[in-house]
Structures are given as C-alpha cells and as structure tokens.
Write a protein that holds these residues in place. Structure first.
Motif, PDB file in Angstrom:
ATOM      1  N   TYR A  93     -11.394   3.901   5.142  1.00  0.00           N
ATOM      2  CA  TYR A  93      -9.960   4.024   5.332  1.00  0.00           C
ATOM      3  C   TYR A  93      -9.337   2.645   5.506  1.00  0.00           C
ATOM      4  N   TYR A  94      -8.268   2.407   4.756  1.00  0.00           N
ATOM      5  CA  TYR A  94      -7.610   1.114   4.738  1.00  0.00           C
ATOM      6  C   TYR A  94      -6.166   1.231   5.203  1.00  0.00           C
ATOM      7  N   CYS A  95      -5.748   0.264   5.953  1.00  0.00           N
ATOM      8  CA  CYS A  95      -4.363   0.143   6.368  1.00  0.00           C
ATOM      9  C   CYS A  95      -3.626  -0.768   5.399  1.00  0.00           C
ATOM     10  N   ASN A  96      -2.410  -0.396   5.070  1.00  0.00           N
ATOM     11  CA  ASN A  96      -1.602  -1.134   4.109  1.00  0.00           C
ATOM     12  C   ASN A  96      -0.203  -1.346   4.655  1.00  0.00           C
ATOM     13  N   ALA A  97       0.309  -2.546   4.478  1.00  0.00           N
ATOM     14  CA  ALA A  97       1.667  -2.883   4.890  1.00  0.00           C
ATOM     15  C   ALA A  97       2.418  -3.443   3.703  1.00  0.00           C
ATOM     16  N   VAL A  98       3.603  -2.921   3.465  1.00  0.00           N
ATOM     17  CA  VAL A  98       4.407  -3.346   2.317  1.00  0.00           C
ATOM     18  C   VAL A  98       5.826  -3.657   2.756  1.00  0.00           C
ATOM     19  N   ARG A  99       6.278  -4.831   2.372  1.00  0.00           N
ATOM     20  CA  ARG A  99       7.675  -5.201   2.499  1.00  0.00           C
ATOM     21  C   ARG A  99       8.222  -5.401   1.098  1.00  0.00           C
ATOM     22  N   LEU A 100       9.341  -4.790   0.808  1.00  0.00           N
ATOM     23  CA  LEU A 100       9.855  -4.815  -0.551  1.00  0.00           C
ATOM     24  C   LEU A 100      10.667  -6.059  -0.869  1.00  0.00           C
ATOM     25  N   ILE A 101      11.489  -6.523   0.073  1.00  0.00           N
ATOM     26  CA  ILE A 101      12.344  -7.666  -0.180  1.00  0.00           C
ATOM     27  C   ILE A 101      12.248  -8.653   0.975  1.00  0.00           C
ATOM     28  N   PRO A 102      11.646  -9.835   0.744  1.00  0.00           N
ATOM     29  CA  PRO A 102      10.851 -10.155  -0.439  1.00  0.00           C
ATOM     30  C   PRO A 102       9.543  -9.373  -0.434  1.00  0.00           C
ATOM     31  N   LYS A 103       8.938  -9.259  -1.581  1.00  0.00           N
ATOM     32  CA  LYS A 103       7.748  -8.434  -1.708  1.00  0.00           C
ATOM     33  C   LYS A 103       6.533  -9.066  -1.040  1.00  0.00           C
ATOM     34  N   ASN A 104       5.915  -8.279  -0.179  1.00  0.00           N
ATOM     35  CA  ASN A 104       4.652  -8.638   0.433  1.00  0.00           C
ATOM     36  C   ASN A 104       3.792  -7.394   0.520  1.00  0.00           C
ATOM     37  N   ASP A 105       2.507  -7.586   0.423  1.00  0.00           N
ATOM     38  CA  ASP A 105       1.576  -6.466   0.422  1.00  0.00           C
ATOM     39  C   ASP A 105       0.294  -6.916   1.111  1.00  0.00           C
ATOM     40  N   TYR A 106      -0.011  -6.299   2.216  1.00  0.00           N
ATOM     41  CA  TYR A 106      -1.171  -6.687   3.008  1.00  0.00           C
ATOM     42  C   TYR A 106      -2.106  -5.509   3.189  1.00  0.00           C
ATOM     43  N   TRP A 107      -3.380  -5.825   3.267  1.00  0.00           N
ATOM     44  CA  TRP A 107      -4.416  -4.822   3.448  1.00  0.00           C
ATOM     45  C   TRP A 107      -5.359  -5.223   4.564  1.00  0.00           C
ATOM     46  N   GLY A 108      -5.829  -4.232   5.269  1.00  0.00           N
ATOM     47  CA  GLY A 108      -6.884  -4.453   6.232  1.00  0.00           C
ATOM     48  C   GLY A 108      -8.234  -4.431   5.554  1.00  0.00           C
ATOM     49  N   GLN A 109      -9.271  -4.629   6.337  1.00  0.00           N
ATOM     50  CA  GLN A 109     -10.621  -4.704   5.793  1.00  0.00           C
ATOM     51  C   GLN A 109     -11.259  -3.341   5.600  1.00  0.00           C
ATOM     52  N   GLY A 110     -10.683  -2.331   6.197  1.00  0.00           N
ATOM     53  CA  GLY A 110     -11.201  -0.990   6.086  1.00  0.00           C
ATOM     54  C   GLY A 110     -12.103  -0.614   7.245  1.00  0.00           C
ATOM     55  N   THR A 111     -12.143   0.662   7.526  1.00  0.00           N
ATOM     56  CA  THR A 111     -13.044   1.191   8.536  1.00  0.00           C
ATOM     57  C   THR A 111     -13.677   2.468   8.002  1.00  0.00           C
ATOM     58  N   GLN A 112     -14.965   2.591   8.204  1.00  0.00           N
ATOM     59  CA  GLN A 112     -15.716   3.709   7.642  1.00  0.00           C
ATOM     60  C   GLN A 112     -15.563   4.950   8.500  1.00  0.00           C
ATOM     61  N   VAL A 113     -15.243   6.043   7.850  1.00  0.00           N
ATOM     62  CA  VAL A 113     -15.225   7.352   8.491  1.00  0.00           C
ATOM     63  C   VAL A 113     -16.250   8.224   7.780  1.00  0.00           C
ATOM     64  N   THR A 114     -17.191   8.731   8.538  1.00  0.00           N
ATOM     65  CA  THR A 114     -18.216   9.597   7.984  1.00  0.00           C
ATOM     66  C   THR A 114     -18.197  10.928   8.712  1.00  0.00           C
TER      67      THR A 114
END
Length: 117
Positions: A93-114
């Motif tokens: 599972y990954y967390c994502n952050a988006v800003r449209l103006i100005p455009k930015n897109d960030y991602w986390g490293q992920g965490t495993q769910v089993t």
C-alpha cells in the motif's frame, strides 16, 4: 519537498482490521489531494481511496464499505482504516500526495499488508 512515510502494515487474519498511516514531512499537505494505492504481485497499481484537500472521499468498489480514508490536518497525516480484510487485500500500500497548481506528485515507499489465515 514533501516526504511521505507509510506505516502500520503487517500480517492480519481474514476479517481483521489494520490502520495504515501516512506521515508527511517537509511541508504541509493541507492543500494536497491524498490517496492510497495498492499493488499486488503481478498486477497494476490501483487506486484504493482518495481524499481531497477539502475532505471529500471516494473509494474503489472493492473496498467500499470496508475501508475509510481520513486525514488529520494538524498532524499532517493521512490514514487508511481497513476493516473486514480479505485475502484479496494483500498488497503493498502506497501513500500519494498530489498538488495540481503547481503540479507536484509525491509517493511514499509503501507498506506491506498481508491477509492470511
């Protein structure tokens, strides 16, 4: 300038619950739309839940009614509460952050769910 760190993943039995956290640092994410994605082995990354800067949420059909995305503006953190977990929920599972103006897109490293019995 935004760093995202997911936590809370782990091994859980079917029917169990788990809460994922996405802690943001570097700057406030109050004006970012936030989302949780997941990716299972051999499959494309899919959107699980989304929350706007104003707090409006939506969910993938597969998790609707079971998962809840929320955000704490003061803590600069986004959460994903996962209930009634199924085998099919197993993924990174990954967390994502988006800003449209100005455009930015960030991602986390992920965490495993089993989810396993």
């Amino acid at each position: 300038q935004v760093q995202l760190v997911e936590s809370g993943g782990g091994l859980v039995q079917p029917g169990g619950s788990l809460r994922l956290s996405c802690a943001a640092s570097g700057r406030t994410i109050s004006f970012y739309n936030m989302a949780w994605y997941r990716q299972a082995p051999g499959k494309q990354r899919e959107l699980v839940a989304h929350i706007t800067s104003g707090g409006t949420t939506n969910y993938a059909d597969s998790v609707k009614g079971r998962f809840t995305i929320s955000r704490d503006y003061a803590k600069n953190t986004v959460y994903l509460q996962m209930n009634s977990l199924k085998f099919e929920d197993t993924a990174v599972y990954y967390c994502n952050a988006v800003r449209l103006i100005p455009k930015n897109d960030y991602w986390g490293q992920g965490t495993q769910v089993t989810v396993s019995s």
